[in-house]
Design an enzyme around this catalytic site. Sequence first.
Site, PDB file in Angstrom:
ATOM      1  N   TYR A  32       0.847  -1.192   0.000  1.00 34.38           N
ATOM      2  CA  TYR A  32       0.000   0.000   0.000  1.00 34.38           C
ATOM      3  C   TYR A  32       0.890   1.253   0.000  1.00 34.38           C
ATOM      4  CZ  TYR A  32      -4.450   2.288   0.165  1.00 34.38           C
ATOM      5  OH  TYR A  32      -5.550   3.024  -0.182  1.00 34.38           O
ATOM      6  N   HIS A  34       3.122   4.598  -0.493  1.00 33.23           N
ATOM      7  CA  HIS A  34       3.021   6.059  -0.584  1.00 33.23           C
ATOM      8  C   HIS A  34       4.420   6.565  -0.886  1.00 33.23           C
ATOM      9  CE1 HIS A  34       4.772   5.871   3.391  1.00 33.23           C
ATOM     10  NE2 HIS A  34       3.752   5.151   3.823  1.00 33.23           N
ATOM     11  N   GLU A  35       4.544   7.876  -0.973  1.00 34.65           N
ATOM     12  CA  GLU A  35       5.843   8.471  -1.336  1.00 34.65           C
ATOM     13  C   GLU A  35       6.980   8.017  -0.417  1.00 34.65           C
ATOM     14  OE1 GLU A  35       7.500  10.354  -3.634  1.00 34.65           O
ATOM     15  OE2 GLU A  35       5.729   9.936  -4.840  1.00 34.65           O
ATOM     16  N   HIS A  37       7.510   5.021   0.877  1.00 33.22           N
ATOM     17  CA  HIS A  37       8.059   3.757   0.350  1.00 33.22           C
ATOM     18  C   HIS A  37       8.875   4.020  -0.914  1.00 33.22           C
ATOM     19  CE1 HIS A  37       4.267   2.171   2.360  1.00 33.22           C
ATOM     20  NE2 HIS A  37       5.182   1.395   2.896  1.00 33.22           N
ATOM     21  N   GLN A  61       3.514  -9.659  13.515  1.00 33.69           N
ATOM     22  CA  GLN A  61       3.811  -8.386  14.182  1.00 33.69           C
ATOM     23  C   GLN A  61       2.550  -7.632  14.584  1.00 33.69           C
ATOM     24  OE1 GLN A  61       5.987  -6.907  10.554  1.00 33.69           O
ATOM     25  NE2 GLN A  61       5.171  -4.938  11.168  1.00 33.69           N
ATOM     26  N   LYS A 150      10.773   6.855  10.051  1.00 38.01           N
ATOM     27  CA  LYS A 150       9.545   7.119  10.815  1.00 38.01           C
ATOM     28  C   LYS A 150       9.338   6.051  11.897  1.00 38.01           C
ATOM     29  CE  LYS A 150       5.355   6.186   9.635  1.00 38.01           C
ATOM     30  NZ  LYS A 150       4.239   5.697  10.366  1.00 38.01           N
ATOM     31  N   GLN A 154      11.954   0.629  15.363  1.00 37.45           N
ATOM     32  CA  GLN A 154      12.167  -0.522  14.480  1.00 37.45           C
ATOM     33  C   GLN A 154      13.547  -0.439  13.825  1.00 37.45           C
ATOM     34  OE1 GLN A 154       9.118  -2.212  11.643  1.00 37.45           O
ATOM     35  NE2 GLN A 154      10.277  -1.052  10.133  1.00 37.45           N
ATOM     36  N   MET A 185       3.917  10.494   6.274  1.00 34.83           N
ATOM     37  CA  MET A 185       3.145   9.584   5.414  1.00 34.83           C
ATOM     38  C   MET A 185       3.119   8.196   6.032  1.00 34.83           C
ATOM     39  SD  MET A 185       3.779  10.583   1.531  1.00 34.83           S
ATOM     40  CE  MET A 185       3.566  12.280   0.996  1.00 34.83           C
TER      41      MET A 185
HETATM   42  O1  PAF Z   1       7.980  -1.292   8.436  1.00 31.71           O
HETATM   43  C1  PAF Z   1       7.293  -2.197   7.904  1.00 31.71           C
HETATM   44  O2  PAF Z   1       6.584  -1.989   6.913  1.00 31.71           O
HETATM   45  C2  PAF Z   1       7.340  -3.590   8.504  1.00 31.71           C
HETATM   46  O3  PAF Z   1       7.461  -3.549   9.885  1.00 31.71           O
HETATM   47  C3  PAF Z   1       8.442  -4.472   7.883  1.00 31.71           C
HETATM   48  C4  PAF Z   1       9.828  -3.926   8.183  1.00 31.71           C
HETATM   49  C5  PAF Z   1       8.248  -4.588   6.385  1.00 31.71           C
HETATM   50  C6  PAF Z   1       8.370  -5.881   8.492  1.00 31.71           C
HETATM   51  O4  PAF Z   1       7.147  -6.469   8.253  1.00 31.71           O
END
Ligand code: PAF
Length: 280
Positions: A32, A34-35, A37, A61, A150, A154, A185
Site C-alpha cells: 500500500y 506512498h511516497e 516507500h 507483528q 519514521k 524498528q 506519510m
Molecule cells: O515497516 C514495515 O513496513 C514492517 O514492519 C516491515 C519492516 C516490512 C516488516 O514487516
Amino acid sequence: MQIIEKISNMQSYVKKNRLDDKSIGFVPTMGYFHEGHLSLMRIARQKCDILIVSIFVNPTQFGPNDDFDKYPRDFDRDKKLCERENVDAIFIPSAEEMYPKGFIAYVDMDGDMTEVLCGKYRSRHFRGVMTVVSKLFNIVQPDIAVFGRKDGQQLALIRRMVADLNFPIEIIGGRTIRENDGLAMSSRNKYLNSEQRKSASALYKSLLLAKTMIENGETDSFEIIAKMKDFISNSGDFEIQYIDIVDADTLKPVNTVQNKVMIALAVFLGETRLIDNIIV
Ligand code: PAF
C-alpha cells in the site's frame, strides 16, 4: 519486473544475480505504497544493480486487537508503482509460505531497547518484525536494506539485530516523507476521517515545538513533554499513548537533554494509531 511468490524461486533469482556479480538492494514493505516507500526504493535503486521489494503484511507483528485484517492492500497499484521505480523483482509470499505449519523459530530481542516506546505497549510486535526481517534477509541476501526513519525504534532494533547476528548487510535509514502540513506519510493515514486528518498535523507541529524548546536551551525532558502533551491535547481528539525523549542510539530514556535524542510519540485518533519522531 518479476513477481515472485515462492521462497525457492526467490532464492534461485538471488543466486543467479549473485553469480553474475550483481549487488542487491532490498526494501521490505507491507505494501500500500506512498511516497515514503517510493523514496526508500529510490535510495536502494541508486546504490545497487538489482532492486528487490517485498510486500508482505506480516501477521506475527500484529497483536490480537491490531488492524491486521483491515490493513490496506492494493497489489495492482503497488505493482504499477514498482514498475515506475524500476524495481527488478517483487517478492510477495503468502503467510503459509513464510510461516508453514510447525513454524516455531522466532527472533526475540531482549532488554531495554525493546521495552521502551512502542515496545512497551505492543508486546511481541518487535518479535514479529525481527523474525520476518531475518527471514527476508536470509531469503533475499541483500547487500543493503533500506527502512524508513519514521519507525525509529524498528530501525534502531534492526541495526542492533544485524550487528548482533552478523548479517552482512548495510542498513540505511530513509528520511520521513511528510504531507504538506507535516503529517508523516503512513499507509494507516487512509483510516482518518477529514476532521481527524486535519488535526493529525498537530503531531509534527508538537515535535517541532520540542525541537525549538531544545534549540532555545530547554534541557528538561519533563518540561518539553508536558508542553507537547498540552499542544496535542488542545489540537484535537487525541488519546496520547506515549511521548518520550530517548537517546537516539540506545533508546534509553533521557531526563536531561544533552546529546542526540529521539523525541517520539504514539497517539490514537479514534481507532487509528499514529507514530512519529524527530532526532534533535
Ligand atoms: O515497516 C514495515 O513496513 C514492517 O514492519 C516491515 C519492516 C516490512 C516488516 O514487516
